[in-house]
Design a protein around this motif. Structure first.
Motif, mmCIF file in Angstrom:
data_model
loop_
_atom_site.group_PDB
_atom_site.id
_atom_site.type_symbol
_atom_site.label_atom_id
_atom_site.label_comp_id
_atom_site.label_asym_id
_atom_site.label_seq_id
_atom_site.Cartn_x
_atom_site.Cartn_y
_atom_site.Cartn_z
ATOM 1 N N ALA A 166 -7.622 3.126 1.361
ATOM 2 C CA ALA A 166 -8.511 4.330 1.681
ATOM 3 C C ALA A 166 -9.581 3.960 0.477
ATOM 4 O O ALA A 166 -10.721 4.074 0.519
ATOM 5 C CB ALA A 166 -7.581 5.319 1.718
ATOM 6 N N ALA A 167 -8.971 3.413 -0.841
ATOM 7 C CA ALA A 167 -10.111 3.089 -1.774
ATOM 8 C C ALA A 167 -10.989 2.066 -1.477
ATOM 9 O O ALA A 167 -11.978 2.066 -1.921
ATOM 10 C CB ALA A 167 -9.209 2.912 -2.845
ATOM 11 N N LEU A 168 -10.441 1.056 -0.724
ATOM 12 C CA LEU A 168 -11.384 -0.264 -0.508
ATOM 13 C C LEU A 168 -12.148 0.281 0.573
ATOM 14 O O LEU A 168 -13.135 -0.416 0.762
ATOM 15 C CB LEU A 168 -10.526 -1.297 -0.154
ATOM 16 N N GLY A 201 -13.155 3.472 2.261
ATOM 17 C CA GLY A 201 -13.867 4.512 2.262
ATOM 18 C C GLY A 201 -13.060 5.846 2.596
ATOM 19 O O GLY A 201 -13.718 6.734 3.294
ATOM 20 N N GLY A 202 -11.834 6.045 2.030
ATOM 21 C CA GLY A 202 -11.246 7.351 2.480
ATOM 22 C C GLY A 202 -10.403 7.341 3.690
ATOM 23 O O GLY A 202 -10.763 6.207 4.523
ATOM 24 N N GLN A 203 -9.568 8.095 3.835
ATOM 25 C CA GLN A 203 -8.571 8.388 5.032
ATOM 26 C C GLN A 203 -9.405 8.680 6.420
ATOM 27 O O GLN A 203 -9.123 8.036 7.328
ATOM 28 C CB GLN A 203 -7.682 9.520 4.885
ATOM 29 N N SER A 230 -10.925 2.333 7.742
ATOM 30 C CA SER A 230 -9.642 2.501 7.123
ATOM 31 C C SER A 230 -8.566 2.700 8.240
ATOM 32 O O SER A 230 -7.395 2.421 8.439
ATOM 33 C CB SER A 230 -9.378 3.771 6.426
ATOM 34 N N TYR A 269 -1.748 6.599 -4.819
ATOM 35 C CA TYR A 269 -3.165 5.734 -4.653
ATOM 36 C C TYR A 269 -2.861 5.154 -3.293
ATOM 37 O O TYR A 269 -2.091 4.136 -3.272
ATOM 38 C CB TYR A 269 -3.028 4.897 -5.807
ATOM 39 N N ASP A 270 -3.772 5.195 -2.535
ATOM 40 C CA ASP A 270 -4.052 4.688 -1.155
ATOM 41 C C ASP A 270 -5.282 3.240 -1.398
ATOM 42 O O ASP A 270 -6.241 3.752 -1.410
ATOM 43 C CB ASP A 270 -4.449 5.546 -0.195
ATOM 44 N N LEU A 271 -4.554 2.248 -1.485
ATOM 45 C CA LEU A 271 -5.520 0.888 -1.567
ATOM 46 C C LEU A 271 -6.437 0.998 -0.601
ATOM 47 O O LEU A 271 -7.697 0.679 -0.774
ATOM 48 C CB LEU A 271 -4.749 -0.159 -2.101
ATOM 49 N N ASN A 318 0.731 -1.043 -0.114
ATOM 50 C CA ASN A 318 -0.006 -0.014 0.087
ATOM 51 C C ASN A 318 0.770 1.242 -0.024
ATOM 52 O O ASN A 318 0.528 2.227 -0.763
ATOM 53 C CB ASN A 318 -1.171 0.047 1.227
#
Length: 70
Positions: free
Chosen positions: A31-33, A35-37, A42, A27-29, A18
């Motif tokens: 966060a993408a999977l 729902g964000g930071q 997450s 690209y933060d995988l 990651n």
């Protein structure tokens, strides 16, 4: 203990990959999977990976001992 060590190492590898994606492509995988930071899930994932890193620190002396026996 072997199962815990295996899980910790797998999560550390995922966390490392990651960070590679963040460093190369911003690209933060996780966060993408999940729902964000700011999402709670997450943050929990990040905390679990961090705890695995702390656990891995405790494994270092064992790794050093194992390498000397080979």
């Amino acid at each position: 203990m072997k199962i815990l060590t295996t899980i910790a190492l797998i999560l550390l590898i995922i966390g490392g990959l990651n960070w590679l994606l963040v460093g190369l492509f911003q690209y933060d995988l996780v966060a993408a999977l999940f729902g964000g930071q700011a999402a709670v899930l997450s943050r929990i994932i990040y905390a679990i990976v961090g705890l695995c890193a702390i656990y891995a620190i405790a494994l270092l002396p064992k790794l050093r001992t194992a390498c000397h026996h080979v």
